[in-house]
Design a protein around this motif. Structure first.
Motif, mmCIF file in Angstrom:
data_model
loop_
_atom_site.group_PDB
_atom_site.id
_atom_site.type_symbol
_atom_site.label_atom_id
_atom_site.label_comp_id
_atom_site.label_asym_id
_atom_site.label_seq_id
_atom_site.Cartn_x
_atom_site.Cartn_y
_atom_site.Cartn_z
ATOM 1 N N LYS A 107 0.884 -1.138 0.571
ATOM 2 C CA LYS A 107 0.067 0.007 0.064
ATOM 3 C C LYS A 107 1.057 1.582 -0.221
ATOM 4 N N TYR A 108 0.463 2.101 -0.393
ATOM 5 C CA TYR A 108 1.228 2.927 -0.738
ATOM 6 C C TYR A 108 -0.085 4.080 0.214
ATOM 7 N N LEU B 2 0.636 12.721 -1.336
ATOM 8 C CA LEU B 2 -0.218 14.403 -1.132
ATOM 9 C C LEU B 2 1.424 15.048 -0.612
ATOM 10 N N GLU B 3 2.039 14.413 0.663
ATOM 11 C CA GLU B 3 2.780 14.896 1.233
ATOM 12 C C GLU B 3 3.825 15.128 0.312
ATOM 13 N N SER B 4 4.051 14.310 -0.088
ATOM 14 C CA SER B 4 5.488 13.980 -1.432
ATOM 15 C C SER B 4 5.061 14.895 -2.326
ATOM 16 N N VAL C 39 4.968 12.184 -9.079
ATOM 17 C CA VAL C 39 6.181 11.202 -8.467
ATOM 18 C C VAL C 39 5.719 10.225 -9.288
ATOM 19 N N GLU C 40 6.826 9.203 -8.806
ATOM 20 C CA GLU C 40 6.554 8.036 -9.185
ATOM 21 C C GLU C 40 6.215 6.488 -7.971
ATOM 22 N N TYR C 41 5.252 5.922 -8.370
ATOM 23 C CA TYR C 41 5.367 4.865 -7.249
ATOM 24 C C TYR C 41 6.943 3.836 -7.198
ATOM 25 N N LEU D 190 0.342 16.519 -9.780
ATOM 26 C CA LEU D 190 -0.387 17.388 -9.113
ATOM 27 C C LEU D 190 -0.071 18.914 -10.142
ATOM 28 N N LEU D 191 -1.124 19.091 -10.465
ATOM 29 C CA LEU D 191 -1.634 20.592 -11.048
ATOM 30 C C LEU D 191 -1.574 20.891 -10.711
#
Ligand SMILES: [Fe+2]
Length: 349
Positions: free
Chosen positions: A219-220, A226-228, A245-247, A266-267
């Motif tokens: 789980k991510y 969002l914090e990242s 960001v990439e998981y 995020l845009l």
């Protein structure tokens, strides 16, 4: 005597039934195969948006009429690309899945790998004995050939986006499927979110690596994602692409699955990304906000929880609506299927 020249002459003067005789011999003349000298790929699918507002009433109807267990192993509605008979892209399927309060979707396993992006409600997916709590925005993995079942012990329906590599696996004729013994739920073997405790901080337990081809982290969380994204925006936001960001697999830095890559973007409201295209196909899901994408020269509007396809080798850009909350997009891509073979290419406009 038969010479090469004689044979070429005889081809040029071939009788009318020459091509029929070739077909009868189970060969095809390469000079008649379309696309042999195509300079670049032609997409095997078209852009399309699957809208939450349109599909949820259908999903609710499925909830009223389709019994989970006796009629459906999984109550899932898979997106069919308008240019295809089956499959959301030529390599992936994506769609919504519903588990009602009190329901259980019993354990099974299959070689296709799946990612789940939680959209509504709260519940559990148990993966190889690990009960994983799913909350909106969380990305949960059920890697290929891992036992998995789903359970909703809450009061609200659970709905998530499924993403699988089924067309790819079937294309290789490598799909296997198995029900858990007696078609029931699997017992928990470790504590809830055990893999999050072990791997979720980006550090990994000392000792041998798992050696598996997929991420050991099941789980991510959306909160961490969002914090990242917010931290990156403050420090080094990319003016062209927003923040992405990439998981990753915390043991290798590679993609979460050997076949599927996942990312979050995020845009900020009003932001337009730079136009790009790549040989991977992508399914995007809107986890927050609204806006549109220009894909292959056409505009496609989207809002929260919609998912849409950007076909391979097709120019696209995203635009976050003015006055919208900042947009966050989830992306699932078949890029890991291409990269090991030197087949991934990308262009920026
Ligand atoms: Fe499954």
């Amino acid at each position: 005597m038969t010479t090469v020249e004689n044979r070429i002459d005889s081809l040029a003067d071939s009788p009318a039934d020459f091509y029929e005789r070739l077909a009868g011999a189970h060969v095809v003349p390469l000079w008649r195969v379309p696309g042999t000298d195509a300079p670049e790929p032609e997409p095997a699918e078209v852009p399309h948006v699957w809208r939450w507002r349109e599909l949820i009433p259908l999903m609710e109807e499925a909830g009223r009429t389709i019994d989970l267990g006796s009629e459906a192993e999984r109550r899932a509605l898979n997106g069919v690309n308008p240019a295809r008979r089956w499959g959301t892209t030529h390599t992936m399927v994506a769609g919504y899945q519903l588990v009602l309060p009190g329901e259980e979707a019993t354990a099974h396993r299959h070689t296709p790998a799946a990612v789940r992006l939680m959209l509504a409600g709260r519940g559990h997916t148990t993966v190889e004995g690990e009960p994983v709590l799913m909350e909106p925005g969380d990305l949960v993995l059920t890697p290929g050939w891992n036992w998995h079942d789903h359970r909703n012990a809450g009061d609200e329906p659970m709905i998530w986006l499924d993403g699988l590599d089924v067309p790819f696996v079937r294309g290789l004729n490598a799909q296997f499927y198995e029900d858990f013994e007696d078609k029931r739920m699997q017992p928990a073997r470790v504590a809830e979110d055990d893999s999050v405790a072990r791997y979720g901080a980006g550090i990994v337990p000392a000792g041998p690596r798992t050696g598996r081809a997929h991420s050991p982290l099941m789980k991510y969380s959306y909160a961490a994602t969002l914090e990242s994204l917010e931290r990156l925006r403050e420090s080094e936001g990319d003016p062209e692409h927003g923040v992405t960001v990439e998981y990753t697999d915390p043991q290798t830095g590679g993609p979460v699955m050997p076949t599927l890559g996942c990312a979050a973007q995020l845009l900020p409201a009003g932001r337009r990304t730079r136009r790009r295209r790549h040989t991977s196909s992508t399914v995007f899901c809107v986890t927050r906000g609204s806006g549109h994408s220009v894909i292959g020269g056409r505009r496609y509007d989207w809002e929260q929880n919609d998912f849409f396809v950007v076909p391979s080798w097709t120019w696209y850009e995203h635009v976050a609506a003015d006055g919208s909350p900042d947009v966050t997009l989830f992306a699932m891509s078949d890029r890991p299927m291409l990269e090991p073979f030197g087949l991934y290419r990308e262009q920026l406009a």
